[in-house]
Design a protein around this motif. Structure first.
Motif, PDB file in Angstrom:
ATOM      1  N   GLU A   1       0.834  -1.199   0.000  1.00  0.00           N
ATOM      2  CA  GLU A   1       0.000   0.000   0.000  1.00  0.00           C
ATOM      3  C   GLU A   1       0.874   1.257   0.000  1.00  0.00           C
ATOM      4  O   GLU A   1       1.797   1.385   0.800  1.00  0.00           O
ATOM      5  CB  GLU A   1      -0.913  -0.016   1.225  1.00  0.00           C
ATOM      6  N   GLY A   2       0.569   2.177  -0.914  1.00  0.00           N
ATOM      7  CA  GLY A   2       1.323   3.412  -1.005  1.00  0.00           C
ATOM      8  C   GLY A   2       2.612   3.309  -1.792  1.00  0.00           C
ATOM      9  O   GLY A   2       3.367   4.291  -1.877  1.00  0.00           O
ATOM     10  N   GLU A   3       2.870   2.141  -2.386  1.00  0.00           N
ATOM     11  CA  GLU A   3       4.125   1.933  -3.100  1.00  0.00           C
ATOM     12  C   GLU A   3       3.895   1.641  -4.580  1.00  0.00           C
ATOM     13  O   GLU A   3       2.793   1.245  -4.994  1.00  0.00           O
ATOM     14  CB  GLU A   3       4.898   0.756  -2.486  1.00  0.00           C
ATOM     15  N   ILE A   4       4.962   1.816  -5.352  1.00  0.00           N
ATOM     16  CA  ILE A   4       4.966   1.437  -6.766  1.00  0.00           C
ATOM     17  C   ILE A   4       6.268   0.702  -7.061  1.00  0.00           C
ATOM     18  O   ILE A   4       7.242   0.827  -6.331  1.00  0.00           O
ATOM     19  CB  ILE A   4       4.849   2.661  -7.702  1.00  0.00           C
ATOM     20  N   ARG A   5       6.252  -0.095  -8.138  1.00  0.00           N
ATOM     21  CA  ARG A   5       7.480  -0.717  -8.617  1.00  0.00           C
ATOM     22  C   ARG A   5       7.868  -0.039  -9.916  1.00  0.00           C
ATOM     23  O   ARG A   5       7.032   0.165 -10.801  1.00  0.00           O
ATOM     24  CB  ARG A   5       7.291  -2.219  -8.840  1.00  0.00           C
ATOM     25  N   VAL A   6       9.143   0.327 -10.021  1.00  0.00           N
ATOM     26  CA  VAL A   6       9.631   1.080 -11.176  1.00  0.00           C
ATOM     27  C   VAL A   6      10.793   0.342 -11.821  1.00  0.00           C
ATOM     28  O   VAL A   6      11.741  -0.065 -11.135  1.00  0.00           O
ATOM     29  CB  VAL A   6      10.094   2.494 -10.753  1.00  0.00           C
ATOM     30  N   LYS A   7      10.714   0.171 -13.133  1.00  0.00           N
ATOM     31  CA  LYS A   7      11.821  -0.396 -13.903  1.00  0.00           C
ATOM     32  C   LYS A   7      12.666   0.763 -14.418  1.00  0.00           C
ATOM     33  O   LYS A   7      12.201   1.565 -15.237  1.00  0.00           O
ATOM     34  CB  LYS A   7      11.301  -1.239 -15.067  1.00  0.00           C
ATOM     35  N   ASN A   8      13.871   0.873 -13.921  1.00  0.00           N
ATOM     36  CA  ASN A   8      14.702   2.032 -14.223  1.00  0.00           C
ATOM     37  C   ASN A   8      15.215   2.013 -15.662  1.00  0.00           C
ATOM     38  O   ASN A   8      15.696   0.994 -16.154  1.00  0.00           O
ATOM     39  CB  ASN A   8      15.896   2.104 -13.262  1.00  0.00           C
ATOM     40  N   LYS A   9      15.126   3.176 -16.293  1.00  0.00           N
ATOM     41  CA  LYS A   9      15.725   3.371 -17.607  1.00  0.00           C
ATOM     42  C   LYS A   9      17.098   4.016 -17.500  1.00  0.00           C
ATOM     43  O   LYS A   9      17.954   3.818 -18.369  1.00  0.00           O
ATOM     44  CB  LYS A   9      14.812   4.239 -18.480  1.00  0.00           C
ATOM     45  N   ALA A  10      17.313   4.797 -16.462  1.00  0.00           N
ATOM     46  CA  ALA A  10      18.600   5.457 -16.242  1.00  0.00           C
ATOM     47  C   ALA A  10      18.724   5.846 -14.777  1.00  0.00           C
ATOM     48  O   ALA A  10      17.719   6.137 -14.120  1.00  0.00           O
ATOM     49  CB  ALA A  10      18.740   6.689 -17.130  1.00  0.00           C
ATOM     50  N   ILE A  11      19.952   5.844 -14.299  1.00  0.00           N
ATOM     51  CA  ILE A  11      20.252   6.184 -12.907  1.00  0.00           C
ATOM     52  C   ILE A  11      21.295   7.285 -12.894  1.00  0.00           C
ATOM     53  O   ILE A  11      22.316   7.194 -13.591  1.00  0.00           O
ATOM     54  CB  ILE A  11      20.792   4.952 -12.128  1.00  0.00           C
ATOM     55  N   GLY A  12      21.067   8.332 -12.138  1.00  0.00           N
ATOM     56  CA  GLY A  12      22.036   9.407 -12.027  1.00  0.00           C
ATOM     57  C   GLY A  12      23.128   9.068 -11.033  1.00  0.00           C
ATOM     58  O   GLY A  12      22.875   8.472  -9.983  1.00  0.00           O
ATOM     59  N   LEU A  13      24.360   9.435 -11.379  1.00  0.00           N
ATOM     60  CA  LEU A  13      25.493   9.260 -10.478  1.00  0.00           C
ATOM     61  C   LEU A  13      25.814  10.604  -9.837  1.00  0.00           C
ATOM     62  O   LEU A  13      25.929  11.617 -10.533  1.00  0.00           O
ATOM     63  CB  LEU A  13      26.712   8.749 -11.254  1.00  0.00           C
TER      64      LEU A  13
ATOM     65  N   VAL B   1       1.582  -1.214  -9.216  1.00  0.00           N
ATOM     66  CA  VAL B   1       1.170  -0.274  -8.171  1.00  0.00           C
ATOM     67  C   VAL B   1       0.571  -1.047  -7.011  1.00  0.00           C
ATOM     68  O   VAL B   1      -0.001  -2.125  -7.186  1.00  0.00           O
ATOM     69  CB  VAL B   1       0.156   0.770  -8.695  1.00  0.00           C
ATOM     70  N   GLY B   2       0.738  -0.498  -5.814  1.00  0.00           N
ATOM     71  CA  GLY B   2       0.217  -1.144  -4.626  1.00  0.00           C
ATOM     72  C   GLY B   2      -1.300  -1.082  -4.554  1.00  0.00           C
ATOM     73  O   GLY B   2      -1.947  -0.302  -5.269  1.00  0.00           O
ATOM     74  N   PRO B   3      -1.890  -1.892  -3.696  1.00  0.00           N
ATOM     75  CA  PRO B   3      -3.346  -1.944  -3.570  1.00  0.00           C
ATOM     76  C   PRO B   3      -3.943  -0.603  -3.168  1.00  0.00           C
ATOM     77  O   PRO B   3      -3.440   0.067  -2.267  1.00  0.00           O
ATOM     78  CB  PRO B   3      -3.571  -3.007  -2.481  1.00  0.00           C
ATOM     79  N   GLY B   4      -4.992  -0.206  -3.872  1.00  0.00           N
ATOM     80  CA  GLY B   4      -5.727   1.009  -3.538  1.00  0.00           C
ATOM     81  C   GLY B   4      -5.047   2.299  -3.928  1.00  0.00           C
ATOM     82  O   GLY B   4      -5.572   3.387  -3.648  1.00  0.00           O
ATOM     83  N   LEU B   5      -3.915   2.231  -4.579  1.00  0.00           N
ATOM     84  CA  LEU B   5      -3.173   3.451  -4.911  1.00  0.00           C
ATOM     85  C   LEU B   5      -3.820   4.173  -6.087  1.00  0.00           C
ATOM     86  O   LEU B   5      -4.159   3.567  -7.098  1.00  0.00           O
ATOM     87  CB  LEU B   5      -1.715   3.115  -5.257  1.00  0.00           C
ATOM     88  N   THR B   6      -3.977   5.474  -5.941  1.00  0.00           N
ATOM     89  CA  THR B   6      -4.483   6.303  -7.035  1.00  0.00           C
ATOM     90  C   THR B   6      -3.432   7.343  -7.399  1.00  0.00           C
ATOM     91  O   THR B   6      -2.543   7.649  -6.616  1.00  0.00           O
ATOM     92  CB  THR B   6      -5.782   7.020  -6.632  1.00  0.00           C
ATOM     93  N   GLY B   7      -3.555   7.879  -8.593  1.00  0.00           N
ATOM     94  CA  GLY B   7      -2.628   8.914  -9.022  1.00  0.00           C
ATOM     95  C   GLY B   7      -1.428   8.394  -9.775  1.00  0.00           C
ATOM     96  O   GLY B   7      -0.700   9.165 -10.408  1.00  0.00           O
ATOM     97  N   ARG B   8      -1.183   7.121  -9.740  1.00  0.00           N
ATOM     98  CA  ARG B   8      -0.102   6.478 -10.493  1.00  0.00           C
ATOM     99  C   ARG B   8      -0.652   5.217 -11.124  1.00  0.00           C
ATOM    100  O   ARG B   8      -1.505   4.534 -10.548  1.00  0.00           O
ATOM    101  CB  ARG B   8       1.087   6.109  -9.603  1.00  0.00           C
ATOM    102  N   LYS B   9      -0.171   4.889 -12.322  1.00  0.00           N
ATOM    103  CA  LYS B   9      -0.635   3.686 -12.999  1.00  0.00           C
ATOM    104  C   LYS B   9       0.519   3.044 -13.753  1.00  0.00           C
ATOM    105  O   LYS B   9       1.547   3.689 -14.032  1.00  0.00           O
ATOM    106  CB  LYS B   9      -1.779   4.014 -13.955  1.00  0.00           C
TER     107      LYS B   9
END
Length: 364
Positions: A62-74, A106-114
């Motif tokens: 809840e309140g979390e998302i999983r993101v597949k990174n395209k780039a990471i800043g150093l 996206v975590g359960p019940g999360l809105t605003g991100r898809k």
């Protein structure tokens, strides 16, 4: 629950004999002996503590998302954590504080991100040196469709740091004169451009002729080659003895006292890093002669709320889109070669922004 296995760079304690092909300085050997011989909370000084490992990540809660990174800043803060200048909350840990990628769950019940949203984040939680990660949804910001995720990953932390420096720590306005150390670095490059756009006279210090040329392009009216000339004397000459309104100093020990000497009456000394080491202790009475202001700024304190985060990121992305800020991505490394990237960053072999690309999508 479906578990995903991703490759991650982990800073781990070294409990075995040092590899034969790794040479260390006396300082590094002392740090390692202190780490392995006397304490459990290890000092991550050596490059070979950065290990490329497979780890499992779960589904977002809840309140979390999983993101597949395209780039990471150093960023240099990653070096500070690796060396133990800043202490990680857990050990071993995954470094990295800046990335952009695509939401994969996206975590359960999360809105605003898809799923499918392109997002970026900077700061806590640490752990962006990974192909995929779980993040609190409130910590990410949407990336405009017009902005390449690689650009977003390279600019969000550095750009928001520059925003903090020129808009909040000391609000730069037309007529001000500013001194920027490491003017060709990731933050320095953006800082010079932004201060110039705000109408300030910008003085920058750099180490090489190549970096001097870049600093000029980025809006420095005066560039000082600090290896060839004394920057305090040059600033005094440039300002006709008046001094500058503000110094932005990310170098620390090597420049701190000189930076104070460059300030005008009631000038502002804004320290935001210490690439050369921590400055020596400063008696408060040393500020009294010119009634100077001194602050050690941290982005986490200036983006403490969701509204502050969105405002800062929005202004950065807007300035990139409008051309006020030109993002220099001068170096790309496969994520698995992050140790080399750290070595180059510490050796001052880089300029502008440095990004790490997950190996599966890396293109030279």
């Amino acid at each position: 629950m479906v578990m995903a296995e991703e490759e991650t760079v982990v800073a781990a304690a070294v409990e075995k004999e040092e590899p034969k092909d790794v040479e260390t300085t006396e300082e590094e050997q002392a740090a390692e002996e202190l780490c392995l011989g006397r304490c459990k909370s290890h000092i991550f000084y050596l490059l070979y503590v950065l290990k490329w490992e497979d780890v499992e990540i779960g589904e977002p809660k809840e309140g979390e998302i999983r993101v597949k990174n395209k780039a990471i800043g150093l960023n240099f803060i990653d070096v500070y954590f690796r060396k133990g200048v800043y202490k990680a909350s857990t050990m071993p840990f995954t470094p990295g504080m800046e990335a952009a990628g695509v939401v994969t769950a996206v975590g359960p019940g999360l809105t605003g991100r898809k799923v499918g949203d392109v997002v970026a984040y900077a700061g806590n939680p640490m752990g962006s040196y990974t192909e995929e990660q779980i993040l609190p949804a409130e910590k990410v910001v949407p990336v405009p469709p017009s902005l390449d995720p690689i650009v977003a990953a390279s600019v969000i932390l550095k750009g928001m740091t520059a925003h903090m420096l020129v808009r909040r720590c000391f609000k730069v306005e037309p007529g001000h004169t500013v001194l920027v150390h490491a003017a060709a670095g990731g933050v320095g490059s953006l800082l010079c451009q932004w201060a110039n756009a705000l109408g300030a006279t910008v003085i920058g210090t750099v180490s090489t002729t190549e970096k001097a040329a870049q600093a000029k392009e980025d809006g420095c009216h005066h560039v000082i080659m600090y290896k060839e000339e004394d920057f305090v004397s040059r600033v005094n000459e440039i300002t006709s003895g008046k001094g500058v309104d503000v110094v932005y100093d990310s170098v620390g020990k090597d420049t701190f006292q000189g930076s104070l000497a460059c300030l005008k009456l009631r000038g502002y000394m804004v320290s935001y890093g210490q690439s050369s080491g921590m400055p020596d202790p400063l008696p408060m009475t040393e500020l009294a002669a010119k009634s100077l202001f001194l602050t050690r700024a941290s982005l986490l304190s200036y983006n403490a709320t969701r509204d502050e985060l969105l405002q800062a990121a929005g202004e950065v992305f807007s300035n990139v889109a409008s051309g006020i800020l030109r993002v220099r991505i001068n170096h790309k490394y496969p994520l698995s070669q992050v140790a080399q990237a750290h070595e180059d960053l510490e050796g001052r072999k880089t300029s502008g922004s440095v990004v790490l690309i997950p190996d599966g999508v890396f293109e030279r």
